[in-house]
Design an enzyme around this catalytic site. Sequence first.
Site, PDB file in Angstrom:
ATOM      1  N   HIS A   1      -1.037  -7.948   3.063  1.00 13.61           N
ATOM      2  CA  HIS A   1      -0.699  -8.403   4.421  1.00 13.61           C
ATOM      3  C   HIS A   1      -1.620  -7.865   5.516  1.00 13.61           C
ATOM      4  O   HIS A   1      -1.480  -8.236   6.680  1.00 13.61           O
ATOM      5  CB  HIS A   1       0.772  -8.125   4.753  1.00 13.61           C
ATOM      6  CG  HIS A   1       1.100  -6.718   5.138  1.00 13.61           C
ATOM      7  ND1 HIS A   1       1.145  -6.297   6.455  1.00 13.61           N
ATOM      8  CD2 HIS A   1       1.407  -5.639   4.392  1.00 13.61           C
ATOM      9  CE1 HIS A   1       1.491  -5.013   6.480  1.00 13.61           C
ATOM     10  NE2 HIS A   1       1.647  -4.591   5.244  1.00 13.61           N
TER      11      HIS A   1
ATOM     12  N   CYS B   1       3.419   3.417  13.662  1.00 12.69           N
ATOM     13  CA  CYS B   1       4.549   3.675  12.773  1.00 12.69           C
ATOM     14  C   CYS B   1       5.603   4.555  13.414  1.00 12.69           C
ATOM     15  O   CYS B   1       6.724   4.620  12.947  1.00 12.69           O
ATOM     16  CB  CYS B   1       4.053   4.302  11.481  1.00 12.69           C
ATOM     17  SG  CYS B   1       2.930   3.195  10.657  1.00 12.69           S
TER      18      CYS B   1
ATOM     19  N   ALA C   1       0.820  -1.214   0.000  1.00 11.88           N
ATOM     20  CA  ALA C   1       0.000   0.000   0.000  1.00 11.88           C
ATOM     21  C   ALA C   1       0.853   1.262   0.000  1.00 11.88           C
ATOM     22  O   ALA C   1       0.463   2.275  -0.566  1.00 11.88           O
ATOM     23  CB  ALA C   1      -0.944  -0.002   1.202  1.00 11.88           C
ATOM     24  N   THR C   2       2.019   1.208   0.622  1.00 16.42           N
ATOM     25  CA  THR C   2       2.895   2.387   0.604  1.00 16.42           C
ATOM     26  C   THR C   2       3.228   2.764  -0.833  1.00 16.42           C
ATOM     27  O   THR C   2       3.095   3.926  -1.231  1.00 16.42           O
ATOM     28  CB  THR C   2       4.204   2.095   1.376  1.00 16.42           C
ATOM     29  OG1 THR C   2       3.874   1.799   2.735  1.00 16.42           O
ATOM     30  CG2 THR C   2       5.156   3.282   1.329  1.00 16.42           C
TER      31      THR C   2
ATOM     32  N   ASN D   1      -6.301   3.628  10.295  1.00 16.27           N
ATOM     33  CA  ASN D   1      -5.564   2.496  10.840  1.00 16.27           C
ATOM     34  C   ASN D   1      -5.482   2.522  12.364  1.00 16.27           C
ATOM     35  O   ASN D   1      -5.360   1.491  12.999  1.00 16.27           O
ATOM     36  CB  ASN D   1      -4.159   2.437  10.243  1.00 16.27           C
ATOM     37  CG  ASN D   1      -3.494   3.786  10.130  1.00 16.27           C
ATOM     38  OD1 ASN D   1      -4.024   4.702   9.480  1.00 16.27           O
ATOM     39  ND2 ASN D   1      -2.355   3.940  10.756  1.00 16.27           N
TER      40      ASN D   1
ATOM     41  N   GLN E   1      -7.191  -0.505   5.216  1.00 16.41           N
ATOM     42  CA  GLN E   1      -7.771  -1.075   6.433  1.00 16.41           C
ATOM     43  C   GLN E   1      -9.207  -1.569   6.239  1.00 16.41           C
ATOM     44  O   GLN E   1      -9.750  -2.226   7.117  1.00 16.41           O
ATOM     45  CB  GLN E   1      -7.734  -0.040   7.572  1.00 16.41           C
ATOM     46  CG  GLN E   1      -6.325   0.274   8.059  1.00 16.41           C
ATOM     47  CD  GLN E   1      -5.684  -0.892   8.813  1.00 16.41           C
ATOM     48  OE1 GLN E   1      -6.338  -1.869   9.176  1.00 16.41           O
ATOM     49  NE2 GLN E   1      -4.385  -0.784   9.045  1.00 16.41           N
TER      50      GLN E   1
HETATM   51  C1  LIG Z   1      -0.422  -0.668   6.610  1.00 15.62           C
HETATM   52  C2  LIG Z   1      -0.910   0.547   5.916  1.00 15.62           C
HETATM   53  C3  LIG Z   1      -0.214   1.081   4.822  1.00 15.62           C
HETATM   54  C4  LIG Z   1       1.112   0.522   4.360  1.00 15.62           C
HETATM   55  O1  LIG Z   1       0.954  -0.687   3.707  1.00 15.62           O
HETATM   56  P1  LIG Z   1       2.232  -1.556   3.278  1.00 15.62           P
HETATM   57  O2  LIG Z   1       1.690  -2.606   2.382  1.00 15.62           O
HETATM   58  O3  LIG Z   1       2.796  -2.086   4.545  1.00 15.62           O
HETATM   59  O4  LIG Z   1       3.175  -0.645   2.570  1.00 15.62           O
HETATM   60  C5  LIG Z   1      -0.748   2.175   4.200  1.00 15.62           C
HETATM   61  N1  LIG Z   1      -1.914   2.719   4.595  1.00 15.62           N
HETATM   62  C6  LIG Z   1      -2.602   2.245   5.638  1.00 15.62           C
HETATM   63  C7  LIG Z   1      -3.890   2.883   6.032  1.00 15.62           C
HETATM   64  C8  LIG Z   1      -2.124   1.152   6.338  1.00 15.62           C
HETATM   65  O5  LIG Z   1      -2.811   0.687   7.377  1.00 15.62           O
END
Ligand SMILES: *Cc1c(COP(=O)(O)O)cnc(C)c1O
Length: 406
Positions: free
Chosen positions: A205, A330, A75-76, A155, A183
């Site tokens: 994940h 984080c 997601a990043t 989150n 989320q």
């Molecule tokens: C965990 C999370 C991310 C990051 O996701 P990754 O796959 O670990 O890079 C981004 N946005 C939200 C809202 C998250 O909870």
Amino acid sequence: MNPNKLIYLDNNATTPTDPRVVEAMLPYFTQHFGNAASRNHPFGWEAENAVDKAREQIANLINVDSREIIFTSGATEADNLAIKGVFEMYAKKGNHIITLKTEHKAVLDSCKKVEKLGGEVTYLDVNREGLVDLEALEAAITDKTILVSIMFANNETGVIQPMKEIGDICARKGVLFMSDATQAIGKIPVDPKALGIHLMAFTAHKMYGPKGVGALFVNRKNPRVKVTSQLDGGGHERGMRSGTLNVPGIVGFGKAAELCQTEMSEEAQRLSGLRDKLETELCKIEETYINGSTENRMPHVTNISFKHVEGEGLMMTFNQNIGVSSGSACTSASLEPSYVLIALGLGDDLAHSSLRLSLGRFTTDEEIDAAIEQISGGVNHMRDLSPIWEMYKEGIDLDAVEWSEH
Ligand SMILES: *Cc1c(COP(=O)(O)O)cnc(C)c1O
């Protein structure tokens, strides 16, 4: 239950990979190891077919066309691609982006980068419930606005934004609507087309798939949305994201999506029951507060503050035997209070004393009972030892106390 047994209540940070997902992935490491971009032999075809199937499974979960799914490393990366990619692609139209103060760092830091590149970003406040003010959003849109980026569910608090209303405003104003839905997807129904969302980031994940694979949904029709690639190379993923596809990861992501689709409604019901029990029991402790809206919220999350009980210290009372998150996951290496809770208007006394408890597919009734006992015991223990709590109970106005420094 053995008090030393570890209990995992941090499913918003990551979820365990479902064993059925692992099983689906395994053949794609050693047996079907082909490169999905190898077009001229069966090794490649096999890999490509597996990717196609996963793309369908993921598209089905969110009711979109499989051609609208762009695979990323998570997601990043999907957040970066959406925000920086729209900023570059739509530079002729404008340079203004609107987002929320409570977004994930992947969105906020992408926006910061856009500002360095000459863009303008508005960071909207949220109210005490953690919700966006729709009038303020509408008023912030100018003729230079190209993108509104508002997360689906937070989150830290699980608070769900009014997505349909935001989508309607964006449609009326003719600006693109991007959402970090990491989320929400796989936990509650998410239908970007029905909500007017044009770009949507998520990751495997957080929905019982493997780490290191995610996706960006990019709307193909009405409007046809494009983002400038941020990783250049072989032109994979319709030119928007180059790099050899992570075939085992994508297969796992697809299987995870399929499982979520069939199991999520029952799972959400079970988990909200457990979450409510946890919350009700913990709220029997005096001066305990739930952070964020309890009406517009994910079924498996609670964010609770125990006044004058410092979160990190509280976790030590149960020897970190319960995996929970205090403050911002984080930034929890630092002892800065969560910027999300600060944005909700919490003072230091409550922002420093929060726990985020996020349940998941493998959370059991027994674990919740044990967590209630250990957390309640911990709060009472901390307060028994605390001179601040004693002063507070004696009615001393702590804000008026002049703390001397030596
Ligand atoms: C965990 C999370 C991310 C990051 O996701 P990754 O796959 O670990 O890079 C981004 N946005 C939200 C809202 C998250 O909870």
